[in-house]
Design a protein around this motif. Structure first.
Motif, PDB file in Angstrom:
ATOM      1  N   ASN A   1       0.871  -1.176   0.000  1.00 19.68           N
ATOM      2  CA  ASN A   1       0.000   0.000   0.000  1.00 19.68           C
ATOM      3  C   ASN A   1       0.900   1.216   0.000  1.00 19.68           C
ATOM      4  O   ASN A   1       1.979   1.196   0.611  1.00 19.68           O
ATOM      5  CB  ASN A   1      -0.880   0.037   1.255  1.00 19.68           C
ATOM      6  CG  ASN A   1      -2.048  -0.901   1.153  1.00 19.68           C
ATOM      7  OD1 ASN A   1      -2.444  -1.329   0.076  1.00 19.68           O
ATOM      8  ND2 ASN A   1      -2.599  -1.242   2.302  1.00 19.68           N
TER       9      ASN A   1
ATOM     10  N   ASP B   1       3.473   3.375   2.220  1.00 16.50           N
ATOM     11  CA  ASP B   1       2.722   4.151   3.202  1.00 16.50           C
ATOM     12  C   ASP B   1       1.531   3.296   3.602  1.00 16.50           C
ATOM     13  O   ASP B   1       0.614   3.097   2.804  1.00 16.50           O
ATOM     14  CB  ASP B   1       2.257   5.482   2.603  1.00 16.50           C
ATOM     15  CG  ASP B   1       1.421   6.312   3.558  1.00 16.50           C
ATOM     16  OD1 ASP B   1       1.490   6.081   4.788  1.00 16.50           O
ATOM     17  OD2 ASP B   1       0.686   7.197   3.077  1.00 16.50           O
ATOM     18  N   PHE B   2       1.563   2.775   4.825  1.00 15.35           N
ATOM     19  CA  PHE B   2       0.501   1.861   5.225  1.00 15.35           C
ATOM     20  C   PHE B   2      -0.870   2.520   5.205  1.00 15.35           C
ATOM     21  O   PHE B   2      -1.893   1.851   5.145  1.00 15.35           O
ATOM     22  CB  PHE B   2       0.798   1.202   6.586  1.00 15.35           C
ATOM     23  CG  PHE B   2       0.690   2.115   7.766  1.00 15.35           C
ATOM     24  CD1 PHE B   2      -0.491   2.180   8.486  1.00 15.35           C
ATOM     25  CD2 PHE B   2       1.762   2.902   8.171  1.00 15.35           C
ATOM     26  CE1 PHE B   2      -0.601   3.015   9.581  1.00 15.35           C
ATOM     27  CE2 PHE B   2       1.651   3.735   9.265  1.00 15.35           C
ATOM     28  CZ  PHE B   2       0.473   3.800   9.971  1.00 15.35           C
ATOM     29  N   LYS B   3      -0.933   3.862   5.217  1.00 18.99           N
ATOM     30  CA  LYS B   3      -2.207   4.570   5.113  1.00 18.99           C
ATOM     31  C   LYS B   3      -2.521   4.941   3.661  1.00 18.99           C
ATOM     32  O   LYS B   3      -3.515   5.600   3.393  1.00 18.99           O
ATOM     33  CB  LYS B   3      -2.171   5.860   5.942  1.00 18.99           C
ATOM     34  CG  LYS B   3      -2.070   5.634   7.433  1.00 18.99           C
ATOM     35  CD  LYS B   3      -2.035   6.963   8.154  1.00 18.99           C
ATOM     36  CE  LYS B   3      -1.859   6.775   9.641  1.00 18.99           C
ATOM     37  NZ  LYS B   3      -1.746   8.061  10.334  1.00 18.99           N
ATOM     38  N   GLY B   4      -1.660   4.539   2.741  1.00 19.65           N
ATOM     39  CA  GLY B   4      -1.811   4.918   1.337  1.00 19.65           C
ATOM     40  C   GLY B   4      -3.043   4.334   0.685  1.00 19.65           C
ATOM     41  O   GLY B   4      -3.506   3.260   1.049  1.00 19.65           O
ATOM     42  N   GLU B   5      -3.562   5.063  -0.290  1.00 21.15           N
ATOM     43  CA  GLU B   5      -4.767   4.648  -1.001  1.00 21.15           C
ATOM     44  C   GLU B   5      -4.464   3.694  -2.142  1.00 21.15           C
ATOM     45  O   GLU B   5      -5.350   3.020  -2.636  1.00 21.15           O
ATOM     46  CB  GLU B   5      -5.483   5.874  -1.565  1.00 21.15           C
ATOM     47  CG  GLU B   5      -5.969   6.823  -0.506  1.00 21.15           C
ATOM     48  CD  GLU B   5      -6.567   8.090  -1.104  1.00 21.15           C
ATOM     49  OE1 GLU B   5      -6.769   8.146  -2.333  1.00 21.15           O
ATOM     50  OE2 GLU B   5      -6.837   9.009  -0.322  1.00 21.15           O
TER      51      GLU B   5
ATOM     52  N   LYS C   1       5.363  12.085   3.940  1.00 16.31           N
ATOM     53  CA  LYS C   1       4.862  13.144   4.844  1.00 16.31           C
ATOM     54  C   LYS C   1       4.956  14.514   4.178  1.00 16.31           C
ATOM     55  O   LYS C   1       4.015  15.298   4.223  1.00 16.31           O
ATOM     56  CB  LYS C   1       5.690  13.174   6.131  1.00 16.31           C
ATOM     57  CG  LYS C   1       5.348  12.143   7.143  1.00 16.31           C
ATOM     58  CD  LYS C   1       6.162  12.459   8.401  1.00 16.31           C
ATOM     59  CE  LYS C   1       6.184  11.354   9.394  1.00 16.31           C
ATOM     60  NZ  LYS C   1       7.078  11.651  10.513  1.00 16.31           N
TER      61      LYS C   1
ATOM     62  N   LYS D   1       2.487  14.988   1.234  1.00 16.59           N
ATOM     63  CA  LYS D   1       1.097  15.174   1.654  1.00 16.59           C
ATOM     64  C   LYS D   1       0.814  16.627   2.029  1.00 16.59           C
ATOM     65  O   LYS D   1      -0.334  17.061   1.998  1.00 16.59           O
ATOM     66  CB  LYS D   1       0.762  14.248   2.834  1.00 16.59           C
ATOM     67  CG  LYS D   1       0.593  12.798   2.416  1.00 16.59           C
ATOM     68  CD  LYS D   1       0.277  11.914   3.600  1.00 16.59           C
ATOM     69  CE  LYS D   1       0.074  10.479   3.167  1.00 16.59           C
ATOM     70  NZ  LYS D   1      -0.199   9.573   4.291  1.00 16.59           N
TER      71      LYS D   1
END
Length: 175
Positions: free
Chosen positions: A83, A108-112, A127, A130
Motif C-alpha cells: 500500500n 505508506d501503510f495509510k496509502g490509497e 509526509k 502530503k
C-alpha cells in the motif's frame, strides 16, 4: 551529493519567492536543520545553488543533473507490492498521458494505492508530499526519470522544465 539534496532543492523551487530559513525547510521536510545546512553546502559546492544568505537554485544546472545524471546516481528499482502513495507514472499527472498495468507507490501503510514499491529519495517523502502538492508532483516526476521508459521520461522532463521556468502557481498548496 545525497538523494535528499535533490528534495531540498525542489522544495526551495516549490516555495517560489517566499522567504525561507533553514528551520522552515527542516520542519516542512521533516529533516534536521543541521542536515539542511549540510545539504545546502553540498549543493553550493556542486554549483546547484548560489552562495550567501539569499540562496537561489540554479534551475538549469539542476535540470541538467536530473535529466542526465539522476537515473545513474539514484536509480529506482521497483520492489514488492505494498500500500502506498502513487508515484512515477502512477501519479495523477502522468496518468493523463500513460496507462499501465503496474502501479508504482511509495510505501505508506495509510496509502490509497496498491502497487510496486519505489523507494523515495528520502524516508520522509510521503509526509512532505502530503503537505505540498507541487513538491509531490516534482518528486513523482523525478521517480519517472529514475524508473521510467524513454517516452515517460520525456514528458517528465518537459513538465519539470515548465515548473522550473515559472514561479509556483497559486493552485498548489505549500505550507
Amino acid at each position: 551529493m545525497r538523494p535528499r539534496d535533490i528534495v531540498i532543492l525542489l522544495k526551495i523551487i516549490a516555495k517560489g519567492d517566499q522567504e525561507w530559513l533553514n528551520k522552515d525547510l527542516a520542519s516542512e521536510l521533516f529533516i534536521s536543520p543541521a542536515e539542511i545546512s549540510d545539504s545546502l553546502s553540498r549543493s553550493e559546492m556542486g554549483g546547484l545553488i548560489s552562495s550567501g544568505e539569499k540562496k537561489k537554485v540554479y534551475k538549469q544546472s539542476l535540470l541538467e543533473f536530473i535529466q542526465y545524471g539522476l537515473h545513474h546516481v539514484f536509480p529506482a528499482v521497483p520492489g514488492g507490492m505494498v500500500n502506498g502513495m502513487y508515484t512515477a507514472h502512477s501519479h495523477p499527472f502522468m496518468k493523463k498521458y500513460f496507462q499501465s498495468d503496474w502501479q508504482y507507490v511509495w510505501p505508506d501503510f495509510k496509502g490509497e494505492g496498491l502497487g510496486l514499491t519505489i523507494e523515495p529519495l528520502y524516508k520522509e517523502a510521503v509526509k512532505a508530499a502530503k503537505q505540498d502538492e507541487l513538491l509531490y508532483k516534482m518528486l513523482a516526476l523525478i521517480d519517472v526519470i529514475r524508473a521510467g521508459k524513454v517516452r515517460e521520461i520525456k514528458v517528465a522532463i518537459t513538465e519539470l522544465k515548465k515548473i522550473f521556468e515559472h514561479e509556483p502557481s497559486a493552485k498548489y498548496h505549500t505550507h
